[in-house]
Design an enzyme around this catalytic site. Structure first.
Site, PDB file in Angstrom:
ATOM      1  N   SER A 286      70.103 -98.196  92.711  1.00 22.04           N
ATOM      2  CA  SER A 286      69.070 -99.195  92.990  1.00 22.04           C
ATOM      3  C   SER A 286      69.291-100.475  92.190  1.00 22.04           C
ATOM      4  O   SER A 286      69.857-100.463  91.098  1.00 22.04           O
ATOM      5  CB  SER A 286      67.684 -98.649  92.660  1.00 22.04           C
ATOM      6  OG  SER A 286      67.466 -97.431  93.330  1.00 22.04           O
TER       7      SER A 286
HETATM    8  N1  SAH Z   1      67.867 -93.364  91.587  1.00 19.68           N
HETATM    9  C1  SAH Z   1      69.193 -93.431  92.150  1.00 19.68           C
HETATM   10  C2  SAH Z   1      69.136 -93.920  93.565  1.00 19.68           C
HETATM   11  C3  SAH Z   1      70.128 -93.240  94.416  1.00 19.68           C
HETATM   12  S1  SAH Z   1      69.943 -93.526  96.146  1.00 19.68           S
HETATM   13  C4  SAH Z   1      70.078 -94.287  91.288  1.00 19.68           C
HETATM   14  O1  SAH Z   1      69.539 -95.064  90.506  1.00 19.68           O
HETATM   15  O2  SAH Z   1      71.296 -94.195  91.381  1.00 19.68           O
HETATM   16  C5  SAH Z   1      68.847 -92.241  96.629  1.00 19.68           C
HETATM   17  C6  SAH Z   1      69.295 -90.828  96.334  1.00 19.68           C
HETATM   18  O3  SAH Z   1      68.344 -89.973  96.949  1.00 19.68           O
HETATM   19  C7  SAH Z   1      70.649 -90.454  96.913  1.00 19.68           C
HETATM   20  O4  SAH Z   1      71.462 -89.933  95.905  1.00 19.68           O
HETATM   21  C8  SAH Z   1      70.310 -89.392  97.964  1.00 19.68           C
HETATM   22  O5  SAH Z   1      71.289 -88.402  98.104  1.00 19.68           O
HETATM   23  C9  SAH Z   1      69.018 -88.822  97.411  1.00 19.68           C
HETATM   24  N2  SAH Z   1      68.184 -88.127  98.376  1.00 19.68           N
HETATM   25  C10 SAH Z   1      67.905 -88.461  99.675  1.00 19.68           C
HETATM   26  N3  SAH Z   1      67.087 -87.564 100.235  1.00 19.68           N
HETATM   27  C11 SAH Z   1      66.833 -86.632  99.263  1.00 19.68           C
HETATM   28  C12 SAH Z   1      66.060 -85.435  99.228  1.00 19.68           C
HETATM   29  N4  SAH Z   1      65.374 -84.991 100.280  1.00 19.68           N
HETATM   30  N5  SAH Z   1      66.050 -84.738  98.081  1.00 19.68           N
HETATM   31  C13 SAH Z   1      66.727 -85.135  96.979  1.00 19.68           C
HETATM   32  N6  SAH Z   1      67.477 -86.255  96.961  1.00 19.68           N
HETATM   33  C14 SAH Z   1      67.530 -86.989  98.090  1.00 19.68           C
END
Ligand code: SAH
Length: 232
Positions: A82
């Protein structure tokens, strides 16, 4: 490296983690902090933690030189780390109604938001559906000696019922509508910060008060979708 958490102090990443890396110069990071302040981030605890957390360590080498730009960056598997403004905004919203003790994060991804939270609350429970991303994040958090993070490879749309209730929940992937399970796992007085929607998404804050949920809409955001199931 990390100060102990005695006397209510949360773990902190030491400035030493930055030394000797040109792209992480003090000036570059100060510019980012200045930008966050201009965009309305006013919580000094959040600003301090973002200033001292080495975002470049959460990126692959090819992307690391862009770590202190205020942009979202790819982390593989079609996922993104993000934008710092969004991390700061969501963290500020989570803490706005008082300190949080047990926080559930949905979507560990790179682990960057997790690292920020780990320095501001007592315990972080972080759920990720893509195993290889979780493994990398685990390694980074261990290197930073952030030991108050608990990880689960699961579908975060279901929350983490065995570890709930939580006084804070923060989702970094967007569901079409707020999952019931997350509302159920919110403690009384707890806050849920979550992007909701499809092509057009809004950041929402839900506060649990007695037997009602109060929802506030904050602003338009762009997150990857929350997906069900897990990837090995
Ligand atoms: N907070 C993270 C953002 C990553 S993007 C950072 O700062 O890097 C969002 C993440 O949510 C991805 O890694 C994706 O795989 C995860 N995600 C999507 N759906 C999900 C679910 N149902 N349960 C757990 N993780 C999920």
């Amino acid at each position: 490296m990390i100060q102990g958490r005695a006397t209510g102090e949360q773990a902190r990443v030491s400035g030493a983690d930055f030394k000797g890396i040109g792209m992480t110069s003090q000036r570059t990071r100060e510019r980012l902090i200045q930008r966050l302040v201009e965009q309305g981030i006013s919580d000094d605890r959040v600003l301090d933690v973002i200033r001292s957390t080495p975002r470049h360590l959460f990126l692959d080498e090819a992307m690391a030189h862009r770590a202190y730009e205020d942009v979202a960056l790819p982390i593989g598997f079609q996922q993104t780390l993000s934008q710092p403004y969004v991390v700061a905004r969501m963290t500020q919203l989570l803490l706005a109604a008082g300190p949080r003790s047990r926080v559930l994060e949905i979507g560990t991804g790179s682990g960057y938001q997790t690292a920020v939270l780990a320095q501001l609350v007592d315990e972080v429970y972080s759920v990720e559906r893509i195993k290889p991303l979780q493994q990398k994040a685990r390694k980074r958090l261990r290197e930073l000696k952030l030991r108050n993070v608990h990880m689960n490879h699961a579908d975060g749309g279901l929350g983490w019922p065995e570890r709930g209730p939580f006084d804070g929940i923060l989702a970094t992937a967007a569901p079409a509508s707020i999952p019931e399970a997350l509302l159920r796992q919110l403690a009384l007085g707890g806050r849920l910060v979550i992007p909701v929607g499809g092509d057009s998404q809004e950041l929402k804050v839900v506060t649990r008060t007695d037997d009602t949920f109060e929802t506030e809409t904050i602003e338009t955001v762009y997150f990857v979708p929350l997906r069900s199931g897990t990837v090995r």
